[in-house]
Design a protein around this motif. Structure first.
Motif, PDB file in Angstrom:
ATOM      1  N   MET A   6      12.471 -21.872  37.182  1.00 35.50           N
ATOM      2  CA  MET A   6      11.563 -20.888  37.761  1.00 35.50           C
ATOM      3  C   MET A   6      10.123 -21.294  37.487  1.00 35.50           C
ATOM      4  O   MET A   6       9.856 -22.160  36.653  1.00 35.50           O
ATOM      5  CB  MET A   6      11.853 -19.504  37.185  1.00 35.50           C
ATOM      6  CG  MET A   6      13.276 -19.029  37.416  1.00 35.50           C
ATOM      7  SD  MET A   6      13.581 -17.394  36.785  1.00 35.50           S
ATOM      8  CE  MET A   6      13.256 -16.477  38.256  1.00 35.50           C
ATOM      9  N   ARG A   7       9.211 -20.638  38.178  1.00 30.56           N
ATOM     10  CA  ARG A   7       7.779 -20.873  38.004  1.00 30.56           C
ATOM     11  C   ARG A   7       7.173 -19.680  37.284  1.00 30.56           C
ATOM     12  O   ARG A   7       7.465 -18.524  37.616  1.00 30.56           O
ATOM     13  CB  ARG A   7       7.105 -21.062  39.360  1.00 30.56           C
ATOM     14  CG  ARG A   7       5.605 -21.287  39.290  1.00 30.56           C
ATOM     15  CD  ARG A   7       5.000 -21.635  40.636  1.00 30.56           C
ATOM     16  NE  ARG A   7       5.333 -23.032  40.947  1.00 30.56           N
ATOM     17  CZ  ARG A   7       6.197 -23.428  41.887  1.00 30.56           C
ATOM     18  NH1 ARG A   7       6.829 -22.533  42.621  1.00 30.56           N
ATOM     19  NH2 ARG A   7       6.438 -24.700  42.096  1.00 30.56           N
ATOM     20  N   VAL A   8       6.308 -19.954  36.291  1.00 32.23           N
ATOM     21  CA  VAL A   8       5.597 -18.889  35.593  1.00 32.23           C
ATOM     22  C   VAL A   8       4.480 -18.377  36.486  1.00 32.23           C
ATOM     23  O   VAL A   8       3.662 -19.158  36.984  1.00 32.23           O
ATOM     24  CB  VAL A   8       5.017 -19.400  34.254  1.00 32.23           C
ATOM     25  CG1 VAL A   8       4.181 -18.319  33.580  1.00 32.23           C
ATOM     26  CG2 VAL A   8       6.129 -19.876  33.332  1.00 32.23           C
ATOM     27  N   VAL A   9       4.441 -17.066  36.719  1.00 35.17           N
ATOM     28  CA  VAL A   9       3.371 -16.436  37.488  1.00 35.17           C
ATOM     29  C   VAL A   9       2.257 -16.025  36.541  1.00 35.17           C
ATOM     30  O   VAL A   9       1.090 -16.307  36.767  1.00 35.17           O
ATOM     31  CB  VAL A   9       3.893 -15.228  38.294  1.00 35.17           C
ATOM     32  CG1 VAL A   9       2.763 -14.529  39.028  1.00 35.17           C
ATOM     33  CG2 VAL A   9       4.993 -15.666  39.252  1.00 35.17           C
ATOM     34  N   GLN A  10       2.620 -15.343  35.464  1.00 34.11           N
ATOM     35  CA  GLN A  10       1.666 -14.972  34.424  1.00 34.11           C
ATOM     36  C   GLN A  10       2.410 -14.571  33.169  1.00 34.11           C
ATOM     37  O   GLN A  10       3.600 -14.278  33.213  1.00 34.11           O
ATOM     38  CB  GLN A  10       0.731 -13.854  34.873  1.00 34.11           C
ATOM     39  CG  GLN A  10       1.401 -12.515  35.081  1.00 34.11           C
ATOM     40  CD  GLN A  10       0.444 -11.477  35.627  1.00 34.11           C
ATOM     41  OE1 GLN A  10      -0.283 -11.725  36.570  1.00 34.11           O
ATOM     42  NE2 GLN A  10       0.437 -10.309  35.024  1.00 34.11           N
ATOM     43  N   GLN A  11       1.680 -14.571  32.053  1.00 28.80           N
ATOM     44  CA  GLN A  11       2.263 -14.197  30.772  1.00 28.80           C
ATOM     45  C   GLN A  11       1.254 -13.368  29.996  1.00 28.80           C
ATOM     46  O   GLN A  11       0.068 -13.708  29.942  1.00 28.80           O
ATOM     47  CB  GLN A  11       2.636 -15.453  29.971  1.00 28.80           C
ATOM     48  CG  GLN A  11       3.267 -15.149  28.637  1.00 28.80           C
ATOM     49  CD  GLN A  11       3.643 -16.402  27.863  1.00 28.80           C
ATOM     50  OE1 GLN A  11       3.413 -17.509  28.311  1.00 28.80           O
ATOM     51  NE2 GLN A  11       4.224 -16.221  26.704  1.00 28.80           N
ATOM     52  N   GLY A  12       1.728 -12.283  29.404  1.00 25.71           N
ATOM     53  CA  GLY A  12       0.873 -11.430  28.586  1.00 25.71           C
ATOM     54  C   GLY A  12       0.752 -11.954  27.169  1.00 25.71           C
ATOM     55  O   GLY A  12       1.429 -12.912  26.773  1.00 25.71           O
ATOM     56  N   GLU A  13      -0.098 -11.315  26.400  1.00 27.72           N
ATOM     57  CA  GLU A  13      -0.291 -11.664  24.995  1.00 27.72           C
ATOM     58  C   GLU A  13       0.843 -11.087  24.143  1.00 27.72           C
ATOM     59  O   GLU A  13       1.373 -10.021  24.449  1.00 27.72           O
ATOM     60  CB  GLU A  13      -1.632 -11.124  24.486  1.00 27.72           C
ATOM     61  CG  GLU A  13      -2.833 -11.748  25.161  1.00 27.72           C
ATOM     62  CD  GLU A  13      -2.955 -13.241  24.891  1.00 27.72           C
ATOM     63  OE1 GLU A  13      -2.651 -13.676  23.767  1.00 27.72           O
ATOM     64  OE2 GLU A  13      -3.345 -13.970  25.823  1.00 27.72           O
ATOM     65  N   ALA A  14       1.182 -11.791  23.082  1.00 25.50           N
ATOM     66  CA  ALA A  14       2.219 -11.327  22.158  1.00 25.50           C
ATOM     67  C   ALA A  14       1.664 -10.185  21.294  1.00 25.50           C
ATOM     68  O   ALA A  14       0.492 -10.185  20.936  1.00 25.50           O
ATOM     69  CB  ALA A  14       2.691 -12.479  21.281  1.00 25.50           C
ATOM     70  N   PHE A  15       2.536  -9.211  21.004  1.00 22.31           N
ATOM     71  CA  PHE A  15       2.162  -8.091  20.150  1.00 22.31           C
ATOM     72  C   PHE A  15       3.375  -7.685  19.323  1.00 22.31           C
ATOM     73  O   PHE A  15       4.517  -7.994  19.670  1.00 22.31           O
ATOM     74  CB  PHE A  15       1.624  -6.913  20.977  1.00 22.31           C
ATOM     75  CG  PHE A  15       2.583  -6.417  22.037  1.00 22.31           C
ATOM     76  CD1 PHE A  15       3.428  -5.346  21.793  1.00 22.31           C
ATOM     77  CD2 PHE A  15       2.637  -7.035  23.286  1.00 22.31           C
ATOM     78  CE1 PHE A  15       4.310  -4.898  22.771  1.00 22.31           C
ATOM     79  CE2 PHE A  15       3.511  -6.588  24.269  1.00 22.31           C
ATOM     80  CZ  PHE A  15       4.345  -5.516  24.008  1.00 22.31           C
ATOM     81  N   ALA A  16       3.129  -7.008  18.211  1.00 21.50           N
ATOM     82  CA  ALA A  16       4.208  -6.588  17.307  1.00 21.50           C
ATOM     83  C   ALA A  16       4.795  -5.260  17.762  1.00 21.50           C
ATOM     84  O   ALA A  16       4.056  -4.359  18.170  1.00 21.50           O
ATOM     85  CB  ALA A  16       3.688  -6.471  15.883  1.00 21.50           C
ATOM     86  N   VAL A  17       6.126  -5.151  17.713  1.00 21.69           N
ATOM     87  CA  VAL A  17       6.818  -3.900  18.013  1.00 21.69           C
ATOM     88  C   VAL A  17       7.789  -3.593  16.867  1.00 21.69           C
ATOM     89  O   VAL A  17       8.213  -4.488  16.139  1.00 21.69           O
ATOM     90  CB  VAL A  17       7.600  -3.969  19.353  1.00 21.69           C
ATOM     91  CG1 VAL A  17       6.638  -4.116  20.524  1.00 21.69           C
ATOM     92  CG2 VAL A  17       8.608  -5.089  19.355  1.00 21.69           C
ATOM     93  N   GLN A  18       8.122  -2.325  16.720  1.00 22.47           N
ATOM     94  CA  GLN A  18       9.055  -1.903  15.687  1.00 22.47           C
ATOM     95  C   GLN A  18      10.467  -2.382  16.013  1.00 22.47           C
ATOM     96  O   GLN A  18      10.879  -2.341  17.171  1.00 22.47           O
ATOM     97  CB  GLN A  18       9.053  -0.374  15.555  1.00 22.47           C
ATOM     98  CG  GLN A  18       7.722   0.203  15.158  1.00 22.47           C
ATOM     99  CD  GLN A  18       7.283  -0.225  13.771  1.00 22.47           C
ATOM    100  OE1 GLN A  18       8.101  -0.384  12.865  1.00 22.47           O
ATOM    101  NE2 GLN A  18       5.990  -0.439  13.599  1.00 22.47           N
ATOM    102  N   SER A  19      11.189  -2.839  14.999  1.00 22.95           N
ATOM    103  CA  SER A  19      12.560  -3.288  15.186  1.00 22.95           C
ATOM    104  C   SER A  19      13.367  -2.989  13.927  1.00 22.95           C
ATOM    105  O   SER A  19      12.972  -3.393  12.830  1.00 22.95           O
ATOM    106  CB  SER A  19      12.606  -4.791  15.468  1.00 22.95           C
ATOM    107  OG  SER A  19      13.940  -5.248  15.472  1.00 22.95           O
ATOM    108  N   GLN A  20      14.480  -2.310  14.102  1.00 20.43           N
ATOM    109  CA  GLN A  20      15.354  -2.021  12.967  1.00 20.43           C
ATOM    110  C   GLN A  20      16.141  -3.252  12.551  1.00 20.43           C
ATOM    111  O   GLN A  20      16.633  -3.338  11.439  1.00 20.43           O
ATOM    112  CB  GLN A  20      16.303  -0.885  13.321  1.00 20.43           C
ATOM    113  CG  GLN A  20      15.606   0.428  13.574  1.00 20.43           C
ATOM    114  CD  GLN A  20      16.574   1.522  14.005  1.00 20.43           C
ATOM    115  OE1 GLN A  20      17.759   1.290  14.149  1.00 20.43           O
ATOM    116  NE2 GLN A  20      16.055   2.715  14.211  1.00 20.43           N
TER     117      GLN A  20
END
Length: 91
Positions: A6-20
């Motif tokens: 596939m072709r990358v159209v766009q990518q956002g910035e990485a961020f932290a999320v809660q995970s059990q």
């Protein structure tokens, strides 16, 4: 699961999320928009990248081999679909 080129159209910035499930209670996440090959009207997907994969950066237009996991869930009578990148590699 199926691996596609596939072709990358766009990518956002990485961020932290809660995970059990993660040590420390947090995991990195970013969203990436991918498009199937064949032209500007081909299928596009917005998928989540988690953990160390979320820290990988891809420029728009980059060709990648990607494996996606599609899941659905129900919440309060509504149905939702999630797409997760399980593996991705640049060409």
């Amino acid at each position: 699961m199926e691996t596609k080129i596939m072709r990358v159209v766009q990518q956002g910035e990485a961020f932290a999320v809660q995970s059990q499930k993660a040590e420390g209670g947090q995991v990195m996440k970013c969203n990436i928009m991918l498009q199937e090959l064949g032209g500007k009207y081909e299928n596009q997907y917005v998928a989540a990248m988690l953990g160390n994969v979320a820290l990988c950066r891809f420029d728009a237009g980059t060709l990648v081999a990607v494996t996606l996991r599609f899941t659905t869930r129900e919440h309060n009578g509504a149905h939702y679909q999630d797409i997760l990148v399980t593996d991705i590699a640049k060409f």
